[in-house]
Write an enzyme that holds these catalytic residues in place. Structure first.
Site, PDB file in Angstrom:
ATOM      1  N   THR A 117       1.208  -1.425   0.152  1.00 20.84           N
ATOM      2  CA  THR A 117       0.137  -0.079   0.105  1.00 20.84           C
ATOM      3  C   THR A 117       0.549   1.393  -0.094  1.00 20.84           C
ATOM      4  O   THR A 117       2.038   1.422   0.305  1.00 20.84           O
ATOM      5  CB  THR A 117      -1.191   0.152   1.076  1.00 20.84           C
ATOM      6  OG1 THR A 117      -1.701   1.154   1.467  1.00 20.84           O
ATOM      7  CG2 THR A 117      -0.507  -0.293   2.275  1.00 20.84           C
ATOM      8  N   TYR A 141      -1.429   0.440  10.400  1.00 18.20           N
ATOM      9  CA  TYR A 141      -1.669  -0.633   9.131  1.00 18.20           C
ATOM     10  C   TYR A 141      -0.734  -0.467   7.897  1.00 18.20           C
ATOM     11  O   TYR A 141       0.177  -1.167   7.906  1.00 18.20           O
ATOM     12  CB  TYR A 141      -3.003   0.357   9.080  1.00 18.20           C
ATOM     13  CG  TYR A 141      -2.792   0.031   6.992  1.00 18.20           C
ATOM     14  CD1 TYR A 141      -3.250  -1.287   7.073  1.00 18.20           C
ATOM     15  CD2 TYR A 141      -2.991   0.498   5.813  1.00 18.20           C
ATOM     16  CE1 TYR A 141      -3.306  -1.687   5.443  1.00 18.20           C
ATOM     17  CE2 TYR A 141      -3.184   0.088   4.783  1.00 18.20           C
ATOM     18  CZ  TYR A 141      -3.031  -0.955   4.682  1.00 18.20           C
ATOM     19  OH  TYR A 141      -3.385  -1.426   3.379  1.00 18.20           O
TER      20      TYR A 141
HETATM   21  N1  UFG Z   1     -12.387  10.934   1.988  1.00 24.46           N
HETATM   22  C1  UFG Z   1     -14.111  11.982   2.305  1.00 24.46           C
HETATM   23  N2  UFG Z   1     -15.439  11.580   2.511  1.00 24.46           N
HETATM   24  C2  UFG Z   1     -15.402  10.347   2.885  1.00 24.46           C
HETATM   25  C3  UFG Z   1     -14.741   9.387   2.742  1.00 24.46           C
HETATM   26  C4  UFG Z   1     -13.162   9.586   2.219  1.00 24.46           C
HETATM   27  O1  UFG Z   1     -13.553  13.238   2.522  1.00 24.46           O
HETATM   28  O2  UFG Z   1     -16.686   9.553   3.438  1.00 24.46           O
HETATM   29  C5  UFG Z   1     -11.680  12.119   1.677  1.00 24.46           C
HETATM   30  C6  UFG Z   1     -10.282  11.699   2.691  1.00 24.46           C
HETATM   31  O3  UFG Z   1     -10.148  12.054   4.249  1.00 24.46           O
HETATM   32  C7  UFG Z   1      -8.674  11.324   1.351  1.00 24.46           C
HETATM   33  C8  UFG Z   1      -9.707  11.081   0.542  1.00 24.46           C
HETATM   34  O4  UFG Z   1     -11.414  10.993   0.638  1.00 24.46           O
HETATM   35  O5  UFG Z   1      -8.990  12.599   1.637  1.00 24.46           O
HETATM   36  C9  UFG Z   1      -9.662   9.431   0.075  1.00 24.46           C
HETATM   37  O6  UFG Z   1     -10.807   8.884   1.016  1.00 24.46           O
HETATM   38  P1  UFG Z   1     -10.428   7.317   1.011  1.00 24.46           P
HETATM   39  O7  UFG Z   1     -11.011   6.746   2.450  1.00 24.46           O
HETATM   40  O8  UFG Z   1     -11.417   6.458  -0.408  1.00 24.46           O
HETATM   41  O9  UFG Z   1      -9.524   7.207   0.819  1.00 24.46           O
HETATM   42  P2  UFG Z   1      -7.075   6.618   1.254  1.00 24.46           P
HETATM   43  O10 UFG Z   1      -6.492   7.803   0.404  1.00 24.46           O
HETATM   44  O11 UFG Z   1      -7.383   7.053   3.056  1.00 24.46           O
HETATM   45  O12 UFG Z   1      -7.107   5.279   2.115  1.00 24.46           O
HETATM   46  C10 UFG Z   1      -6.432   4.181   0.848  1.00 24.46           C
HETATM   47  C11 UFG Z   1      -6.510   3.091   0.799  1.00 24.46           C
HETATM   48  C12 UFG Z   1      -5.854   2.987   2.196  1.00 24.46           C
HETATM   49  C13 UFG Z   1      -4.482   2.857   2.644  1.00 24.46           C
HETATM   50  C14 UFG Z   1      -3.952   4.276   1.748  1.00 24.46           C
HETATM   51  C15 UFG Z   1      -2.428   4.702   1.387  1.00 24.46           C
HETATM   52  O13 UFG Z   1      -7.738   3.005   0.774  1.00 24.46           O
HETATM   53  O14 UFG Z   1      -6.204   1.011   2.389  1.00 24.46           O
HETATM   54  O15 UFG Z   1      -4.629   4.607   0.924  1.00 24.46           O
HETATM   55  O16 UFG Z   1      -2.543   6.333   1.771  1.00 24.46           O
HETATM   56  F1  UFG Z   1      -3.733   2.632   3.301  1.00 24.46           F
END
Ligand code: UFG
Length: 326
Positions: A117, A141
């Site tokens: 990841t 994680y």
């Molecule tokens: N976000 C929102 N509202 C939501 C969901 C997400 O504003 O309901 C924002 C988050 O704050 C973030 C962006 O959208 O800024 C992307 O969020 P995601 O949860 O879709 O994805 P992440 O970047 O947090 O997570 C992904 C993978 C993880 C991994 C991570 C590495 O899903 O498994 O990238 O940084 F760990």
């Protein structure tokens, strides 16, 4: 037919990988405890139920199917939950990987593709990220994935293990034929949550922070179509069959997209407004993450062909509107 053991094969990315494997002439055998995966997503080969930490069960499954390779997806993957339950994350993600490596060694299976990841990079000092960016995870994680990568490198010192470590950025979308897709409970990811808000299945999208140091104030990520992620695993198997040199690749597009840009793209594809409720920053969210995405192209001859935003959102929509099991 060549069998491949797919741990986590009943999950989101694992099930797409099973489809890609089957299309390339492999026989995917899913190994999943169904704690997060779904029996209904195992469509391209048999399901063996089992925990990744259950060595006796793994030994029996290896003996039964005699796989030539393993694709290891089974893991816990929520950043927030990992902060609350670090020991559990360590047990499943690190001890589970070590258990699998032991079973592979006993069974004489020498090829592994590991699901890693972007979280291993934490908050990078320089962008874009490359595979030479130092790993510096900022949550349990990411720490467990760094530790699992290290366990794989240690196991490979025997000279009997070929491995590819694929570090995914933001896997998104679904199978273009609607045969599998994203079904997390609870759903934490941006695109399914924003689609749910657009379709009236949720009152609003919670927007976690609009005061980041980015052009529109929202976080920037590198969204990659899950079918492109799946395809990279098949290419990694071919590459490992040709050469024993280890592979460590980021899987991304090389392009950063903000949360607001995702919302605008969803509004364009669906023709519906995404109601938004502004919320505080989500702890642990780095402001900007995207990869240069060059080594996967070079090492695997991989191109993220379906990862334009419109295709990602259209394919996620197919799953949300007509195919997702309730
Ligand atoms: N976000 C929102 N509202 C939501 C969901 C997400 O504003 O309901 C924002 C988050 O704050 C973030 C962006 O959208 O800024 C992307 O969020 P995601 O949860 O879709 O994805 P992440 O970047 O947090 O997570 C992904 C993978 C993880 C991994 C991570 C590495 O899903 O498994 O990238 O940084 F760990």
């Amino acid at each position: 037919m060549r069998a491949a053991l797919v741990t986590g094969g009943a999950g989101y990315i694992g099930s797409h990988a099973c489809k890609a494997l089957a299309r390339s002439g492999w026989h995917p055998v899913s190994y999943d405890d169904l704690s997060l995966g779904h029996r209904a997503l195992v469509k391209w080969g048999p399901l063996e139920e089992g925990d990744i930490r259950d060595r006796a069960r793994l030994d029996a499954v290896f003996a039964r199917w005699r796989p030539q390779a393993v694709l290891h997806f089974a893991a816990l993957s929520q950043v927030g939950a990992s902060v609350r339950q670090p020991d559990l994350y360590c047990d499943v993600n690190v001890a589970g990987t070590e258990c699998l490596l032991g079973a592979m060694q006993t069974a004489g299976v020498d090829t592994l593709v590991f699901s890693s990841t972007a979280a291993v990079y934490g908050v990078p000092a320089h962008l874009p990220i490359t595979e030479t960016t130092p790993v510096a995870p900022t949550n349990p994680y990411g720490e467990t994935k760094v530790a699992a990568e290290a366990a794989i490198r240690r196991a490979a010192e025997s000279g009997k293990l070929r491995y590819a470590i694929l570090r995914y950025f933001n896997a998104a979308g679904g199978d273009p034929d609607g045969e599998t897709g994203e079904s997390h409970e609870p759903e934490t990811h941006l695109i399914p949550n924003a689609l749910a808000a657009a379709l009236g299945k949720a009152p609003a999208l919670e927007l976690f922070g609009d005061d980041y140091p980015t052009p529109d104030g929202t976080c920037i990520r590198d969204y990659i179509h899950v079918s492109d992620v799946a395809e990279a695993h098949v290419l990694a198997l071919s590459r490992l069959a040709e050469s024993p040199a280890p592979v460590v690749c980021d899987l991304g597009t090389g392009k950063g997209v903000s949360v607001r840009e995702i919302v605008a793209a969803i509004e364009a594809v669906t023709g519906r407004a995404v109601p938004i409720r502004k919320a505080p920053r989500r702890p642990g969210d780095p402001p900007v993450l995207y990869t240069a995405a060059q080594s996967a192209q070079r090492e695997l001859d991989w191109r993220p062909e379906r990862s334009d935003l419109t295709s990602i959102i259209r394919d996620a929509l197919i799953w949300q509107t007509s195919c997702k099991p309730t």
